[in-house]
Scaffold this active site. Structure first.
Site, short mmCIF file in Angstrom:
data_model
loop_
_atom_site.label_atom_id
_atom_site.label_comp_id
_atom_site.label_asym_id
_atom_site.label_seq_id
_atom_site.Cartn_x
_atom_site.Cartn_y
_atom_site.Cartn_z
NE ARG A 71 -10.56 -6.80 -6.59
CZ ARG A 71 -9.56 -6.45 -5.80
NH1 ARG A 71 -8.31 -6.57 -6.23
NH2 ARG A 71 -9.79 -5.98 -4.59
NE ARG A 93 -2.54 4.68 0.43
CZ ARG A 93 -3.15 3.53 0.15
NH1 ARG A 93 -2.47 2.52 -0.40
NH2 ARG A 93 -4.45 3.37 0.41
CB SER A 136 -0.88 0.03 1.26
OG SER A 136 -1.83 -1.00 1.22
N GLY A 162 -5.61 -3.91 -7.63
CA GLY A 162 -6.82 -3.14 -7.34
C GLY A 162 -6.49 -1.76 -6.79
NE ARG A 183 -7.76 -12.50 -0.85
CZ ARG A 183 -6.97 -11.45 -0.78
NH1 ARG A 183 -7.14 -10.55 0.19
NH2 ARG A 183 -6.00 -11.29 -1.66
CG ASP A 219 -5.49 -6.85 2.30
OD1 ASP A 219 -6.63 -6.98 1.82
OD2 ASP A 219 -4.73 -5.89 2.03
CD GLN A 236 -8.15 -0.94 -3.08
OE1 GLN A 236 -9.16 -1.19 -3.73
NE2 GLN A 236 -7.12 -1.77 -3.00
#
Ligand code: S3P
Length: 433
Positions: free
Chosen positions: A123, A27, A23, A95, A346, A315, A169
């Protein structure tokens, strides 16, 4: 399509480090790209997901150097300096890249089209497109999914957006668009989600206010380039944390892991199960807290997971389900319907994998009930989901026979070097093409 074959082993031991946070790496590239000056990133995750972002940033006219392993220098183009790419931008499996770029690209003077791999093309993207449209963006999805077509030249204005789903997100995409919007942009979260965007914007000199689940940003004159030291990815550490709980021979120490409290719900969940975990050597990497995580083996008990922890461990559920399979008694996860729209569904994919190794479970619309018990060997299909693949690799520590895990190539999206590291600490893992 590669497979893992993992045989039962005598347990894991040792000190290890995991690759940089996914992540934060995404960024750092995006904010570096629109900053004034050169942003120096160390500990960058050289996994396929972040390399998709790196390529996209380069195709937007930003010069990126990679002077050494984990090092990236981004020569920022300034807030208004990105250039039209010469074709579609391919986000691969990522994603985060697609959704955050939707926010950033909405504010550019040129058109963009975003695509991805087969998993990403399935997605949902309307969750991001909707609030951006209400800011004035012109975005089209196809039945709610990619390709995402963004028309340039829109004048954006700030909004106050109450997010219907707890998603970092979505929050981040709206905040990135907010950098270019007239007036203030505010996002209200239904539950706390990872706050890396807020922290990193502040490091780049942007005034962000965040209080009680409400985050606001106003358009800055510019972002100031900075240095970003990316900590180890807690989500990658999670596999070895669970592995150590269920199968350490000696204490296991994972060094230099990001322990931002918006990411570490798994530690609380495992502690409720009776795990023996300690955070030591606390320090910080810029805006992010870092520590070493010491784990000793423990007898885990099944728990009912408090729903407030779900977004803080979103996650980590594939790994957590393996911990639950190895615990005494029943574990119940609810309020986790978001798991159905990750790299795979999942809930369904983990349930089938648990079935394959003989663990009784019941699929719920928004979670899973798992009965802890002995694990056998079997063939598990990861459905191309990196975290499912790694979770069943560590399940081998308690399995009575070998586990074959199918379709594991995507492990490289988030955790390059996983197989070598797993072998180094004692897993008996082989890869077969
Ligand atoms: C991420 C946010 C989460 C997480 C993903 C990374 C991010 O997604 O699952 O792996 O970097 O902002 P959602 O925003 O869909 O919950």
């Amino acid at each position: 399509m590669a497979d893992f074959f993992v045989e039962p082993s005598a347990g894991i031991a040792g000190r290890l480090r995991v690759p940089g946070d996914k992540s934060i790496s995404h960024r750092a590239l995006m904010l570096g790209a629109i900053a004034a000056g050169t942003t120096r990133v160390t500990g960058f995750l050289e996994g396929e997901d972040c390399l998709s972002t790196l390529q996209a940033v380069a195709r937007l006219g930003v010069t990126v150097h990679r002077p050494g392993p984990g090092e990236v220098h981004v020569e920022g183009a300034g807030l208004r300096g990105l250039k039209a790419p010469d074709g579609v931008l391919d986000m691969g499996n990522a994603g985060t890249a697609m959704r955050l770029f939707m926010g950033l690209m909405s504010a550019q003077p040129f058109d963009t089209e975003l695509i991805g791999d087969a998993s990403l093309m399935r997605r949902p993207m309307e969750r991001v497109a909707k609030p951006l449209r209400s800011m004035g963006a012109r975005i089209e999805t196809q039945d709610g999914r990619p390709p995402v077509r963004i028309q340039g030249g829109a004048d954006l204005h700030g909004i106050r957006y109450e997010m219907p789903v707890a998603s970092a997100q979505v929050k981040s995409a709206v905040l990135l668009a907010g950098l270019y919007a007239q007036g203030e942009t505010t996002v209200v979260e239904p539950a706390v989600t990872r706050d890396h965007t807020e922290r990193m914007l502040q490091s780049f000199g942007v005034a962000v206010t965040a209080r009680g689940g409400t985050v606001s940003v106003s358009p800055p004159a510019q972002l100031e380039a900075t240095s970003v030291a990316v900590p180890g990815d807690f989500s990658s550490a999670a596999f070895f944390i669970v592995a150590a709980c269920i199968g350490a021979r000696e204490p296991v120490v994972i060094e230099g892991v990001g322990v931002n409290p918006t990411r570490t719900g798994l530690l609380e969940m495992l502690a409720l199960m009776g795990a023996d975990l300690r955070l030591v050597n606390h320090r910080s990497a810029g805006a992010e807290p870092v520590a070493d995580i010491e784990v000793r083996p423990a007898r885990l008990r099944g728990v009912r997971v408090p729903e407030r922890l779900v977004p803080l461990a979103i996650d980590e559920f594939p790994a957590f389900f393996v911990a639950a399979a190895c615990a005494e008694g029943e574990t119940l996860v609810t309020g986790a319907e978001e798991l159905r729209v990750k790299e795979s569904d999942r809930i369904a994919v983990m349930a089938r994998g648990l079935d394959a190794v003989g663990v009784r479970n019941e699929v719920l619309p928004d979670g899973l009930r798992i009965e802890g018990g002995p694990l056998g060997g079997g063939v598990v299909d990861s459905h191309g989901d990196h975290r499912v693949a790694m979770s069943f690799a560590i399940a081998s520590l308690r399995a009575s026979a070998a586990i074959q895990i199918r379709d594991v190539a995507n492990v490289a999206t988030s955790f390059p070097g996983f197989a070598d590291l797993a072998r180094a600490v004692g897993l008996k893992l082989h890869e077969r093409p």
